[in-house]
Design a protein around this motif. Structure first.
Motif, PDB file in Angstrom:
ATOM      1  N   PRO A 190      41.774  35.528  40.295  1.00  0.00           N
ATOM      2  CA  PRO A 190      43.125  36.067  40.102  1.00  0.00           C
ATOM      3  C   PRO A 190      44.011  35.790  41.310  1.00  0.00           C
ATOM      4  O   PRO A 190      43.534  35.709  42.445  1.00  0.00           O
ATOM      5  CB  PRO A 190      42.881  37.568  39.918  1.00  0.00           C
ATOM      6  N   ALA A 191      45.305  35.675  41.067  1.00  0.00           N
ATOM      7  CA  ALA A 191      46.255  35.388  42.146  1.00  0.00           C
ATOM      8  C   ALA A 191      46.153  36.425  43.261  1.00  0.00           C
ATOM      9  O   ALA A 191      46.242  36.083  44.441  1.00  0.00           O
ATOM     10  CB  ALA A 191      47.671  35.334  41.587  1.00  0.00           C
ATOM     11  N   GLU A 192      45.951  37.684  42.900  1.00  0.00           N
ATOM     12  CA  GLU A 192      45.887  38.731  43.922  1.00  0.00           C
ATOM     13  C   GLU A 192      44.742  38.490  44.905  1.00  0.00           C
ATOM     14  O   GLU A 192      44.868  38.729  46.109  1.00  0.00           O
ATOM     15  CB  GLU A 192      45.709  40.114  43.271  1.00  0.00           C
ATOM     16  N   THR A 252      32.270  36.800  35.462  1.00  0.00           N
ATOM     17  CA  THR A 252      32.732  38.031  36.099  1.00  0.00           C
ATOM     18  C   THR A 252      32.060  38.188  37.455  1.00  0.00           C
ATOM     19  O   THR A 252      30.840  38.018  37.577  1.00  0.00           O
ATOM     20  CB  THR A 252      32.422  39.248  35.209  1.00  0.00           C
ATOM     21  N   TYR A 253      32.867  38.487  38.484  1.00  0.00           N
ATOM     22  CA  TYR A 253      32.362  38.744  39.828  1.00  0.00           C
ATOM     23  C   TYR A 253      32.675  40.177  40.222  1.00  0.00           C
ATOM     24  O   TYR A 253      33.804  40.646  40.048  1.00  0.00           O
ATOM     25  CB  TYR A 253      33.022  37.801  40.845  1.00  0.00           C
ATOM     26  N   ASP A 285      39.476  44.488  49.562  1.00  0.00           N
ATOM     27  CA  ASP A 285      40.483  45.463  49.133  1.00  0.00           C
ATOM     28  C   ASP A 285      41.203  44.980  47.879  1.00  0.00           C
ATOM     29  O   ASP A 285      41.506  45.777  46.974  1.00  0.00           O
ATOM     30  CB  ASP A 285      41.503  45.697  50.253  1.00  0.00           C
ATOM     31  N   ALA A 286      41.483  43.682  47.823  1.00  0.00           N
ATOM     32  CA  ALA A 286      42.176  43.128  46.657  1.00  0.00           C
ATOM     33  C   ALA A 286      41.323  43.254  45.397  1.00  0.00           C
ATOM     34  O   ALA A 286      41.827  43.560  44.310  1.00  0.00           O
ATOM     35  CB  ALA A 286      42.547  41.666  46.911  1.00  0.00           C
ATOM     36  N   VAL A 287      40.015  43.013  45.540  1.00  0.00           N
ATOM     37  CA  VAL A 287      39.133  43.157  44.382  1.00  0.00           C
ATOM     38  C   VAL A 287      39.031  44.630  43.979  1.00  0.00           C
ATOM     39  O   VAL A 287      39.044  44.960  42.786  1.00  0.00           O
ATOM     40  CB  VAL A 287      37.741  42.569  44.674  1.00  0.00           C
ATOM     41  N   THR A 295      37.265  38.979  36.187  1.00  0.00           N
ATOM     42  CA  THR A 295      36.722  37.913  35.355  1.00  0.00           C
ATOM     43  C   THR A 295      37.619  36.699  35.517  1.00  0.00           C
ATOM     44  O   THR A 295      38.843  36.798  35.426  1.00  0.00           O
ATOM     45  CB  THR A 295      36.674  38.330  33.878  1.00  0.00           C
ATOM     46  N   MET A 296      37.009  35.569  35.806  1.00  0.00           N
ATOM     47  CA  MET A 296      37.792  34.361  36.027  1.00  0.00           C
ATOM     48  C   MET A 296      37.215  33.216  35.217  1.00  0.00           C
ATOM     49  O   MET A 296      36.035  33.200  34.855  1.00  0.00           O
ATOM     50  CB  MET A 296      37.813  33.980  37.502  1.00  0.00           C
TER      51      MET A 296
END
Length: 350
Positions: A190-192, A252-253, A285-287, A295-296
């Motif tokens: 994800p971009a975040e 998924t991570y 923190d972002a995750v 999920t990517m």
């Protein structure tokens, strides 16, 4: 997206194949590398196996990559110590830049005989500990000693090899009709998560040669990289027209899994504990902000070509079985050959 140079090199000031310090830094934590890095689509392995020439075995020949048959016994195929039966065929695979043996073990698991070549002795030791036979050398300096193979594969490592010299050497050791397959992953977190990594890395390592790229890059950028691989293969003049294969998957991570993977990537392998923590903290923190996991989609790209010519460059004396024709079934456990293209690979997590 985060920079993952062993798979997808950014473009530092020198060509990647000349950046030996980075290329040989992945063994700093070989156990983590082996644990965290994902494997490859089973369909990719099956297509390589089913379209590469095998060496025909008889009751009086001994197998093994690069060894000419000798009377006396039937060689172990490399799969759980099970001997090959009379008249069977075995695919000899040369794994260039084999690392800890992630791809090599997948070929062993489907009955191939595999030899790895790896410049980092620490990575080679880990691969040997998991059952792979490995010789320590760069591919350019490695001595084939007359050995030949039905397939030469490079999993997330070919950008560390001189592209034209590497293709010429692959042709030297391939049987007529043998396949060169260069492949690797393109991650799309994800971009975040990607932006948190890029910002934290800039702060922790302000003078890094890996700066200057966007946090996430479109798939087309990586497809262009694999097109350059095809250019090097064409320039060698030893192969048919290269093909581009694509396999799409979803994975998924969790936070811990992603933070376990990141230190195995080129920008981070040389960092000390302090700078590494400065990078991983904001990413974690972002995750967490996404609920502790994400999920990517990620794509495995491959450039592959078949060696042309009807004679051996590197010696060897075993009989050869040609690969199955397109549309037919390959050896047991392999998928039928079919054209590659978007959506060709499995779409669900493994």
């Amino acid at each position: 997206m985060p920079t993952l140079p062993r798979e997808q090199p950014e473009q530092p000031p020198v060509e990647a194949h000349l950046a030996r310090r980075i290329a040989e830094s992945f063994g700093s934590d070989a156990a983590r590398y082996d644990r965290a890095r994902p494997g490859y689509p089973e369909e990719l392995v099956a297509r390589i196996v089913s379209t590469s020439p095998t060496r025909i075995m008889s009751a009086t020949s001994t197998a093994g990559p690069g060894r000419t048959p000798s009377p006396g016994s039937i060689e172990d195929s490399g799969r759980s110590g099970r001997p090959l039966g009379p008249g069977s065929g075995v695919l000899d695979v040369l794994d260039v830049g084999c690392g800890t043996g992630i791809a090599g073990r997948q070929f062993l698991a489907v009955g191939c005989s595999v030899l790895g070549v790896e410049p980092d002795a620490r990575m080679a030791a880990r691969a040997r500990a998991t059952g792979l036979r490995v010789e320590v050398a760069t591919f350019e300096d490695w001595e084939p000693a007359g050995r030949t193979f039905g397939a030469v594969v490079a999993a997330q490592s070919w950008h560390w090899v001189d592209p034209v010299a590497g293709a010429a050497k692959a042709a030297q050791v391939l049987l007529p009709g043998g396949r060169l397959a260069v492949f690797g992953h393109v991650y799309e977190p994800p971009a975040e998560v990607a932006e948190a990594f890029a910002a934290a890395y800039r702060r922790a390592v302000p003078d890094s040669p890996f700066h200057g790229q966007p946090a996430r890059r479109p798939l087309s950028v990586y497809r262009a990289m694999y097109a350059k691989v095809a250019d090097g293969i064409r320039e060698s003049g030893r192969f048919g027209e290269p093909e581009q294969w694509r396999f799409d998957r979803v994975r998924t991570y969790t936070r811990d899994q992603w933070l376990d993977l990141l230190p195995t990537t080129g920008p981070l392998t040389g960092l000390g504990p302090g700078p590494l923590a400065e990078v991983l903290g904001p990413v974690g923190d972002a995750v967490d902000a996404l609920g502790g996991s994400f999920t990517m989609s990620f794509t495995t790209l491959a450039t592959t070509a078949v060696r042309t010519g009807g004679s051996l460059d590197g010696g060897g004396g075993a009989a050869v079985r040609s690969p199955s024709p397109p549309g037919s079934t390959g050896s047991p456990g392999t998928a039928p050959t079919r054209p590659a293209g978007p959506g060709a690979g499995p779409g669900a997590p493994r």
